[in-house]
Design an enzyme around this catalytic site. Structure first.
Site, PDB file in Angstrom:
ATOM      1  N   HIS A   1       0.831  -1.200   0.000  1.00 26.11           N
ATOM      2  CA  HIS A   1       0.000   0.000   0.000  1.00 26.11           C
ATOM      3  C   HIS A   1       0.865   1.248   0.000  1.00 26.11           C
ATOM      4  CE1 HIS A   1       0.756   0.971   4.266  1.00 26.11           C
ATOM      5  NE2 HIS A   1       0.583  -0.308   4.533  1.00 26.11           N
TER       6      HIS A   1
ATOM      7  N   CYS B   1       3.499  -4.674   6.724  1.00 27.03           N
ATOM      8  CA  CYS B   1       3.088  -4.474   5.342  1.00 27.03           C
ATOM      9  C   CYS B   1       4.260  -3.978   4.495  1.00 27.03           C
ATOM     10  CB  CYS B   1       1.941  -3.484   5.254  1.00 27.03           C
ATOM     11  SG  CYS B   1       0.355  -4.199   5.698  1.00 27.03           S
TER      12      CYS B   1
END
Length: 498
Positions: free
Chosen positions: A412, A428
Site C-alpha cells: 500500500h 506491510c
C-alpha cells in the site's frame, strides 16, 4: 543528484529526488471487519437525497462462488447508480452468495441489467465482474464511472492528510485539537463538535482561510483549525522504468539511502571525496562487494568522471538482487517480486523485470512474511489500524492503493514517511504514493470503475507476489481460490448498511 564536493566540478548527474520530511507514523492493517466498508471520507457526486438507512440484516455465511460469466465486461451499461455508503457486490442476486467486492461510497457505478432476487427490497442490478448489487438504497447517478481513487490533474494523493501535532517528544504530549460542525461554527467561536484523537491520521478534502486562520475541511464539511495539525508532506520518490532507463547486464540498479551517500576515490573512508549522491537518487553499481577491514564498498562506474570509478559505502546504497526464476509465472504474466534484504520491489513480466523500486517492509518484531502468495483483495482506499491490544497502536485514514496478499499483510501507499529503502512498517510493504499507484494499476484482480474493492474470484485470480530474502527459494503459501485463512481480512465481516 550526484554532486561534486565544494570547489570541484560535477562529474555526473544521476537524477534528483528531493527529501520530504513526513509525519513519523506507520500502519499496515485494515480495521478488523472493515475491508469492504466504503470510507465516508469522499465528497458526494450527486445532490439527490437518500432515504435514512435501516439496520441491515446480519451477514450469512459465504457459499461457493457463482460461476456466472462476466457478460458485463463487453456490454454497454443501461445506466449508473449511487449508494451512499457503498454497495456490497455479490456473486449472485442474493445475500447468501459470495461477496465479490464493494462499490465506492457516493460514486456512480455501471449497471447492465435489473432483475428480481431474494433479500432485497429493491431490484438487483447486474454489475461488472459477474456481480450483483441490491438497489434498495440506490439512486440514479450520472456516469461515466471513474477509476477510484479519483485524482485531479497533478494530484498525487486523494486527500490532504494531517494529524494532531506532537508538542513534546520527551513527554509525548500531543495537541488537543477541536473539530467544529462547519467552518462557520469555527469562525463564530461556537463550542466544538468534538476533539480529534491523538496518534491518528485524518483525511481532508480542501482548505479554507478565514479570520480564524487556515482551516482543514473534511468530506462531512467539518472544520479543523490547522495551527495544531501536522500536515503530511508525501514522498516524491518514484522507481525506475527499465524500458526507458535500462541497466547494463554486469551492473545493478541502485538508490542512495545515505543522507547523503559520499563517493570516494578509493574504497577507504580517508580517501578523497569525488562526489555526493543525493538521497534516493538512482544510479548503477557493480554488485561485487569490496571488503576493506570491517566495511564493504561498491564500485560506481563513471562515479569519479567519465571512465573513472568511484566507491561508496555499501550501507549507503540499496540495489536490486535478481531472484531465482519463478516457474509458476507465464511467459507474459505480470507478477510482483519483493526482496527484503535490499528493500526492493520489482514488477516482473515472465522472468524479466520491467519496473524496480524501493519499499519499506516490517521492522522489529513485525516482520514481513516470506513466501509465494496471491493478491486476494484490492481496495482503492481503506483505513488501517493496529490489531486489538497492540503495543504500538495506530490508526490511519484514507490509505490508497491497498493490495492484500496474506492475512493482514498488504502492499500500500505510505503518505506519512520518506524512508523507502529502510524497514519501518508493522509488517506491510510500504510504497511511495507514485509507486503504489503504478503497481496497483498493473495487478489483478482489476477493480472496476466506481468500485472501492474487489476480491479475486473464479476467472480472475490475484497477481502472484513473491516475498524473498536474497536468492533463497521460498515456500508456496498460496491458498485455493476463494479460501480465506483464519486471521485473514474479511473472514468475519458483519454486513454493513447499504
Amino acid at each position: 543528484m550526484l554532486r561534486s564536493p565544494r570547489g570541484a566540478p560535477a562529474s555526473r548527474v544521476c537524477g534528483f529526488r528531493p527529501l520530504v520530511v513526513a509525519a513519523a507514523l506507520t500502519g499496515c492493517s485494515a480495521p478488523p471487519g472493515e475491508l469492504l466498508e466504503a470510507p465516508e471520507s469522499v465528497p458526494a457526486t450527486s445532490d439527490e437525497r437518500l432515504p435514512d438507512e435501516p439496520t441491515a440484516e446480519s451477514a450469512v455465511a459465504n457459499e461457493p462462488a457463482a460461476t456466472t460469466p462476466d457478460t458485463a465486461a463487453s456490454a454497454t451499461p443501461i445506466g449508473h447508480r449511487i449508494i451512499k455508503s457503498g454497495g456490497i457486490v455479490y456473486a449472485a442476486p442474493h445475500r447468501r452468495a459470495e461477496r465479490r467486492g464493494r462499490t465506492e461510497a457516493r460514486r456512480p457505478f455501471a449497471i447492465y441489467s435489473v432483475e428480481p432476487g431474494d433479500g432485497c427490497e429493491g431490484d438487483w442490478a447486474r454489475v461488472d465482474k459477474g456481480g450483483f448489487v441490491c438497489l434498495e438504497y440506490g439512486t440514479v447517478g450520472k456516469g461515466p464511472a471513474q477509476i477510484q481513487p479519483e485524482l485531479a490533474d497533478g494530484q498525487m494523493l486523494p486527500f490532504i492528510y494531517a494529524r494532531p501535532k506532537i508538542l513534546d517528544r520527551k513527554t509525548g504530549a500531543i495537541a488537543r485539537v477541536p473539530r467544529y460542525q462547519d467552518r462557520y461554527a469555527l469562525v463564530r467561536g461556537d463550542p466544538p463538535l468534538d476533539f480529534l484523537e491523538p496518534d491518528r491520521q485524518y483525511t481532508f478534502v480542501r482548505t479554507k482561510t478565514r479570520r480564524a486562520g487556515l482551516m482543514l475541511i473534511d468530506a462531512e464539511e467539518r472544520a479543523t483549525p490547522a495551527r495544531d495539525m501536522k500536515i503530511a508532506a508525501p514522498s516524491l520518490f518514484a522507481g525506475r522504468e527499465l524500458a526507458s532507463e535500462p541497466v547494463a547486464d554486469d551492473l545493478r540498479p541502485a538508490w542512495a539511502v545515505g543522507r547523503p551517500a559520499v563517493l570516494r576515490e578509493r574504497p577507504d573512508p580517508a580517501a578523497r571525496q569525488v562526489g555526493v549522491v543525493d538521497y534516493h537518487a538512482a544510479l548503477e553499481i557493480d554488485p561485487a562487494p569490496i571488503v576493506v577491514g570491517e566495511e564493504s564498498w561498491y564500485a560506481v562506474p563513471d562515479g569519479g568522471g567519465a571512465g573513472a570509478k568511484a566507491y561508496v559505502v555499501a550501507a549507503d546504497m540499496n540495489y536490486w538482487i535478481p531472484g531465482p526464476a519463478l516457474a509458476e509465472a507465464g511467459a507474459d504474466e505480470v507478477w510482483i517480486d519483493v526482496e527484503l534484504g535490499q528493500q526492493t520491489l520489482a514488477v516482473m513480466r515472465g522472468q524479466s523485470p520491467e519496473f524496480i523500486t524501493l519499499i519499506s517492509s516490517g521492522a522489529g518484531g513485525t516482520g514481513t512474511p516470506l513466501g509465494l502468495f496471491r493478491i486476494y483483495e484490492k481496495l482503492a482506499i481503506s483505513p488501517m489500524r493496529s490489531g486489538p491490544n497492540a503495543e504500538d497502536p495506530y490508526y490511519v485514514d484514507g490509505v490508497p492503493w491497498v493490495q492484500y496478499f496474506h492475512r493482514r499483510y498488504a502492499l500500500h501507499a505510505s503518505y506519512w514517511h520518506d524512508d523507502f529503502g529502510k524497514r519501518r512498517s508493522h509488517g506491510c510493504i510500504n510504497l511511495s504514493p507514485k509507486d503504489a499507484a503504478r503497481v496497483y494499476a498493473l495487478t489483478a484482480p482489476e477493480v472496476p470503475p466506481g468500485w472501492n474493492s474487489l476480491r479475486e474470484h473464479t476467472g480472475e485470480p490475484g497477481t502472484l507476489v513473491r516475498v524473498r530474502r536474497g536468492a533463497e527459494p521460498v515456500a508456496d503459501r498460496r491458498l485455493p481460490l476463494g479460501v480465506i485463512e483464519e486471521g485473514q481480512e474479511g473472514a468475519e465481516e458483519p454486513e454493513s448498511q447499504e
